[in-house]
Design an enzyme around this catalytic site. Sequence first.
Site, PDB file in Angstrom:
ATOM      1  N   SER A 543      80.741  31.280 -30.424  1.00  0.00           N
ATOM      2  CA  SER A 543      80.160  30.988 -29.118  1.00  0.00           C
ATOM      3  C   SER A 543      78.714  30.521 -29.318  1.00  0.00           C
ATOM      4  O   SER A 543      78.481  29.534 -30.002  1.00  0.00           O
ATOM      5  CB  SER A 543      80.269  32.214 -28.213  1.00  0.00           C
ATOM      6  OG  SER A 543      80.064  31.863 -26.868  1.00  0.00           O
ATOM      7  N   ASP A 629      89.439  27.534 -22.699  1.00  0.00           N
ATOM      8  CA  ASP A 629      88.177  28.273 -22.743  1.00  0.00           C
ATOM      9  C   ASP A 629      87.222  27.769 -21.656  1.00  0.00           C
ATOM     10  O   ASP A 629      86.809  26.617 -21.692  1.00  0.00           O
ATOM     11  CB  ASP A 629      87.542  28.085 -24.125  1.00  0.00           C
ATOM     12  CG  ASP A 629      86.318  28.954 -24.349  1.00  0.00           C
ATOM     13  OD1 ASP A 629      85.796  29.531 -23.374  1.00  0.00           O
ATOM     14  OD2 ASP A 629      85.887  29.057 -25.507  1.00  0.00           O
ATOM     15  N   HIS A 664      88.591  31.615 -24.698  1.00  0.00           N
ATOM     16  CA  HIS A 664      87.397  31.983 -25.456  1.00  0.00           C
ATOM     17  C   HIS A 664      87.652  33.115 -26.444  1.00  0.00           C
ATOM     18  O   HIS A 664      87.086  33.134 -27.526  1.00  0.00           O
ATOM     19  CB  HIS A 664      86.295  32.391 -24.471  1.00  0.00           C
ATOM     20  CG  HIS A 664      84.917  32.391 -25.068  1.00  0.00           C
ATOM     21  ND1 HIS A 664      84.292  31.237 -25.480  1.00  0.00           N
ATOM     22  CD2 HIS A 664      84.051  33.405 -25.323  1.00  0.00           C
ATOM     23  CE1 HIS A 664      83.091  31.537 -25.952  1.00  0.00           C
ATOM     24  NE2 HIS A 664      82.925  32.837 -25.882  1.00  0.00           N
TER      25      HIS A 664
END
Length: 696
Positions: A543, A629, A664
């Site tokens: 991320s 995501d 995600h």
Amino acid sequence: MNPPLAAKKPVTSTVHGVTLTDDYAWLRADNWQEVMRDPSVLAPEIRAYLEQENAYTSTAMADTEALQATLFAEMRARIKEDDSSVPSPDGDFAYAMRFTEGAEQPLVVRTARDGSGPETILLDGNEMASGRAYFRLGSADHSPDHKRLAFAYDDKGSEYYTLHVRDIESGADLSDAIEATTGGGVWAADSNTLFYTVLDDNHRPCRIYRHVVGTPQSEDVLVFEEKDPGFFLGVGQTQSSRYILIDSHDHETSEVHLLDAEDPTGAHRLIAERVTAEEYSVDHNGDTLYILTNAGGAEDFKIVTAPVASPGRENWVDLVPHRPGTLILGMTVYQDYMVRLERAGGLPRIVVRALASGEEHPIAFDEEAYSLGMGDGYEFDTSILRFTYSSMTTPSRVYDYNMATRERTLRKEEEIPSGHNPADYVTRRVFAKAADGETVPVSLLYRKDTKLDGSAPCLLYGYGAYGITIPASFSISRLSLVDRGFVYAIAHIRGGKDKGFRWYADGRREKKMNTFTDFITAGEYLAQQGFTARGKIVAWGGSAGGMLMGAVANMQPDLFGGIIAEVPFVDVLNTMLDDTLPLTPPEWPEWGNPIESAEDFAVIAAYSPYDSVGEHAYPPILAIGGLTDPRVTYWEPAKWVARLRETKSGEDLLLLKTNMDAGHGGASGRFDRLKETAFSTAFAIKVVASKIIGNG
């Protein structure tokens, strides 16, 4: 098999007088909102490219398939498959989650408080997940009268959760089906009213609704709407359960409204108007609100009190004053005690305060690096605090702590069925000196018999954003690296709050470069001290930590033997210029607003990994994305890999793996997630350690 080459379709724009050309903008689906809800509508050309990359990655990693299987078996053998959480008491009952052997998803269960009588299975995640490519259970919250369960699930990976209500006695689901929520609801005191947050078409939580059980979602009443797209809404409640909390926030500013849980149709009341760069959170006891805040220059936060009847800033009175260098991370208020989690000197501790006398005492541990967390539980009138402790060598332990007698009761110790001897390992905290004189903490884990002469490979993990601190906690998966001679390291770089709020402030916006140079400093220090050597370090981050991976690969590629970038936020400039994307407006306080500010534009452009790809050799890179995501969209790693293929020199591996059925967090099942971890771990071994320790 030759690597795929993405088509170049230049798109040009001019921002602040600077012309930007994006050859791979076409990978961003025009109908991305629809794709989040239904992945099958992805444009065929985009799908074909992602699947070509997946096929290439599978071919390139085929020589590690046996190793992946071995790693997965090792990791799975360290999991107690029929594990369960320690039951949390509430009234006459105790609630828990548990797994059955071989199951991917949990069960939500209830027993009598004293453990007598049969167990009731409230939810069976495996049954609900059957036939779905993806399934993740959100929250499961019982009503105050213990007769109903509000639960939510996401079956796309896009974090659009559907909220349902189940009658506990019969086990039947009621007619309620509330779409596009953030993953849970909060019960009012009547056990018939739910409050929830809904996501708009741009995946922003901007409205809170009131729902009466048994009525359609179309009849739900709008309670609060946030008009500023830079602020997200959340709904919760005080530990006392007396008040519903409506929280509006971005990354540096917050505002809270109170709603009486005993009067769910009543009006909500503002505690204090938002002030830019001031945060506060709220708990309650009697006629008093307890407020954790950085107001008034309290950089590392303080705790103040205010009357429920008049909670404005003018009535805030310090209870725990600001102490520079001691960061208060959170607090919970019970009937007779207030408990806070704070960090000083880089290590966490819990402090218990008796509300009547003001007397305080800490709960702390002696290891050089460890992780500590509080569990609030369901009850308010209790003297028992539940907390968790682990270190990089010590499996997680769950304690019940009597705040009156100060007695600790060990309720659970993480069991490692295949065996684990903490004495075989060493955990340390070392400090790398940055060019500006700051010292960067680095947590280390390695086997006692590992030679620290530069021959060991190293896995260096980093994040460095949003003030998030990466704890020095136990992990079953990293043992597979350490047992193969790796040194595992966590760089506690600027951008997190490892050394207080200042550490965070020094790693964001115009100071973001400190995050990247701190990580490089940590790697160079580990090589200089003989923990590893240049070229033997695999950097791993996800991320915002994936942004870190992209930046350090551009800045210091020869330091690293490999890069693993999970759901990497690498297309920073284009994302921050696109205010239709889910997280862009709320992220401007973290990165800057390049739409409004030429200075912010220049700062971001200088480090944005996608925009800074160079014509030089890169270490082997594995980039991992998720099609649905909503946080880091799939096209960020896809575009990054496409540009790297076109631009970089050298023949080192460059792999893109897109999970076509997840978002995600990757795969939703606990064993499927382990397979993903085994894949990435195999990549790390392949690129730096295969010649040293073999593939076994």
